[in-house]
Design an enzyme around this catalytic site. Structure first.
Site, mmCIF file in Angstrom:
data_model
loop_
_atom_site.group_PDB
_atom_site.id
_atom_site.type_symbol
_atom_site.label_atom_id
_atom_site.label_comp_id
_atom_site.label_asym_id
_atom_site.label_seq_id
_atom_site.Cartn_x
_atom_site.Cartn_y
_atom_site.Cartn_z
ATOM 1 N N TYR A 114 0.211 -36.481 -48.113
ATOM 2 C CA TYR A 114 0.158 -37.720 -47.341
ATOM 3 C C TYR A 114 0.465 -38.917 -48.238
ATOM 4 C CZ TYR A 114 -2.475 -34.864 -43.955
ATOM 5 O OH TYR A 114 -2.887 -33.889 -43.079
ATOM 6 N N HIS B 81 3.975 -36.266 -37.567
ATOM 7 C CA HIS B 81 3.127 -37.149 -36.751
ATOM 8 C C HIS B 81 3.601 -38.598 -36.896
ATOM 9 C CE1 HIS B 81 0.080 -34.309 -35.283
ATOM 10 N NE2 HIS B 81 0.251 -33.682 -36.434
#
Length: 337
Positions: free
Chosen positions: A324, A55
């Site tokens: 993340y 992303h």
């Protein structure tokens, strides 16, 4: 159509993998699973420097969240109490770990939507969703294995390829990668799904297991094939800028409520549409961040950082959040050099 879609959605990753050295984890490697996930994503999409491992392409906006009158019945979380309107930061994104991917490329789906709720005490509560109801694998370790199989299945890989072998035992992963994903009119015209489960607890101590979903205020809208053929490579960012410029964009935050027998710790299994849903409130987006590129590099979304009244119910949430953080640390370490 589906066969062509399948080839298209895998082509970018396979091309990158074929051009790179073979990627394999030594059995004695003691890296953590979150680190392995980021390494595996880099093996598929190429190593990122100042972008996310996946992303990578996105846009950041600002707005507010207003809870519904019913939200407090499910959770005592501060942003779900009556009258507790809070600021939010929203990031929409394309799927691949390629910052310059055209929005028209099938590899740009599923799209992503992440929301950071800025709570009254100065803390944050984050939500990460994508525009497909389900995840390719049941566990984070299986997702790593899927990525490694994908990275090892370049055009010259012997048959059956590692990916083909993986699909034999993981049909849901094959469906996820090959399912047709229509191109949206805009980022805000898609439904988004939080595929992992959370436990909500209200002020009385009653608990409910839920999964999030975000619905476009004006209903889902998709491009025709003819419209998609005429769309530009950055049409989604252009569309959301125009849409917000015309007035606030509203999206409805809901939860789907689990029933006995529903898979709580397996995000690859979508719960039936017959499950009860409740509206938590409305996200109203009214501003594009004036320096979106810098803002998205600085943003870190951690779904396991939750306030009282919300708990993680799926162990994948903690692993994803740690991954993340690994990606965040790497892109900032590179920028500091």
């Amino acid at each position: 159509m589906r066969a062509k879609q399948a080839l298209s959605i895998l082509s970018l990753a396979l091309t990158v993998a074929a051009a790179a050295p073979a990627f394999a984890q030594d059995a004695a490697d003691q890296k953590s699973l979150p680190t392995e996930l980021i390494d595996a994503l880099n093996a598929v999409f190429g190593k990122q420097t100042d972008n996310r491992a996946v992303h990578a392409k996105g846009i950041v906006l600002e707005g507010k969240f207003t809870p519904s009158a019913e939200a407090a019945a499910l959770s005592k979380a501060p942003h779900l109490q009556a009258g507790a309107t809070v600021p939010v930061t929203v990031r929409f994104s394309d799927f691949a770990g390629v910052p310059a991917i055209p929005d028209t490329d099938p590899n740009a789906s599923p799209r992503g939507m992440a929301v950071k709720f800025h709570l009254p005490d100065g803390s944050n509560s984050d939500l990460v969703m994508h525009s497909y109801n389900g995840f390719p694998t049941a566990t984070a370790a299986e997702f790593r294995d899927l990525l490694l199989a994908l990275a090892a299945s370049g055009k010259d890989a012997p048959k059956p390829t590692p990916l083909e072998k993986f699909f034999e035992t993981h049909p849901i992963a094959k469906t996820f990668l090959t399912a047709e994903k229509p191109a949206p009119v805009g980022f805000a015209t898609l439904p988004y799904f939080g595929v992992n489960s959370f436990k909500f607890t209200n002020a009385k101590g009653d608990s409910t297991v839920v999964r999030y979903r975000m619905l476009p205020g004006g209903g889902a809208e998709y491009l025709t094939k003819e419209q998609l053929a005429e769309a530009g490579p950055n049409y989604l960012a252009e569309e959301i800028r125009k849409r917000v410029g015309d007035g606030p964009v509203r999206m409805k935050l809901q939860v789907q409520i689990a029933e006995p027998g529903d898979k709580i710790d397996d995000p690859s299994i979508a719960w039936p549409d017959s499950r009860k849903t409740m509206e938590l409130g409305v996200v109203e987006i009214d501003k594009v961040d004036p320096d979106s590129d810098a803002a998205q590099r600085a943003l870190l979304f951690l779904e396991n950082a939750v306030p009282a009244g919300i708990e993680t119910a799926d162990p994948m949430i903690d692993i994803r959040s740690q991954a993340y953080a690994v990606s965040f640390a790497r892109r900032h370490a590179t920028a500091a050099q």
